[in-house]
Each structure stands twice: as structure tokens, then as C-alpha cells.
Design an enzyme around this catalytic site. Sequence first.
Site, PDB file in Angstrom:
ATOM      1  N   SER A 138      46.559  41.834  42.811  1.00  0.00           N
ATOM      2  CA  SER A 138      46.161  42.980  41.766  1.00  0.00           C
ATOM      3  C   SER A 138      44.687  43.230  41.438  1.00  0.00           C
ATOM      4  CB  SER A 138      46.510  42.136  40.342  1.00  0.00           C
ATOM      5  OG  SER A 138      46.106  42.945  39.323  1.00  0.00           O
ATOM      6  N   TYR A 151      45.757  34.532  34.996  1.00  0.00           N
ATOM      7  CA  TYR A 151      46.219  35.568  36.058  1.00  0.00           C
ATOM      8  C   TYR A 151      45.273  36.104  37.032  1.00  0.00           C
ATOM      9  CZ  TYR A 151      48.580  39.735  37.576  1.00  0.00           C
ATOM     10  OH  TYR A 151      49.139  40.682  38.175  1.00  0.00           O
TER      11      TYR A 151
END
Length: 186
Positions: A138, A151
Amino acid sequence: MALRVLITGATSGLGREMAVQLGREGCRLALTGRRREKLDACAKAARAAGGQVLPLLGDVTDPAQVRSQYSEIKTAWGGLDWAILNAGVSDSRGAREFSAENYRWTLETNVLGVAYWLEAVLPDMIGAGGGVVAGVASLAGYRGLPQSGAYCASKSALITMLESTRVDLRGTGVDVVTICPGFVKS
């Protein structure tokens, strides 16, 4: 012959969409996920699109399940051409609610889940002299974002792991691709 493709985390978001798109290309798809109903729905959609589907219920954080799933793939198709390692989790939680357990859970899924699959598939890909591993990280792996420490940390670790693996596999015929999409609602 149709490409043999694994997609982890195929039950929603990017994983589901990739399953349908690759189904349209006539690929043989091994689809993994933790949620039976969503896995069945994804398998149905990928079949309807034209893919041959092997649904594999399980959790990427369990190395025994990963080995068992890869064994099923090898029995069915002899191995893989592509491994799209997409499974991931996120839990919005800021530093004021800091939880080491949240970090453990996120890192276990987003980093170790990929590592377990790499351990399973790389020996055969190297032995075959080719294959593609695509790890879905990501853009969040490049910068800490609010409410996303675990995350972001996991995706940063994943990017580094994939890039190191790519460099180490030069000359083997195995390509490692790191995919870093922006926000995807799943």
C-alpha cells in the site's frame, strides 16, 4: 494452457476484483479467504466470468493451512505460475488507543501471511525457472497515517520484504512485483 494463479484474500476488495478479471482471461484460480460465504460468492463470480476455480477456505496466518492449501494446488494443477499475495487486515486505531495486540494481529496477517506463502511457493517456482509473485502492499507503507499505525508499519515491512526477495531472486526466472495501491474500500 491457462495460467495457474493464486489470489489470497480473494473474498473482497482488490482480491475479488482480480479474481473476476483473471477469470475473464480464462485463468485457473486458487482463491483463498477466511469467510466461507464471501469465498463462495467470489468463486461463483470468477467461474461465471470464465475462470476455473479452486476455492480454499483458510487463514494466511496459519502456516500449516498455507502448506495444506499449496499442496491442494499442486495436486490439482502441479504448481503455480502467479501468486498474488493480497490478504490483509486493518483496524483504525490511533495512538491514544495504542494496542500492541493490534500491531501483532496486523503484522501477523499482512507480513507473516505473505512470508508463509513465499515459503510455500518459491521453491517450486525457482525449481521451474519461472513464476511471478505479486505482493499487495500500500502507499500507506511509505508514510505513517493517522489512525493507521499498525497498518502502515505492516505495509512498510511488506514492501521491504518483497523488495529484498526480488533482489535475492535475480537470475532465477522468478519475478517479485510489489503493488502499492492507494485507498481501496473493501
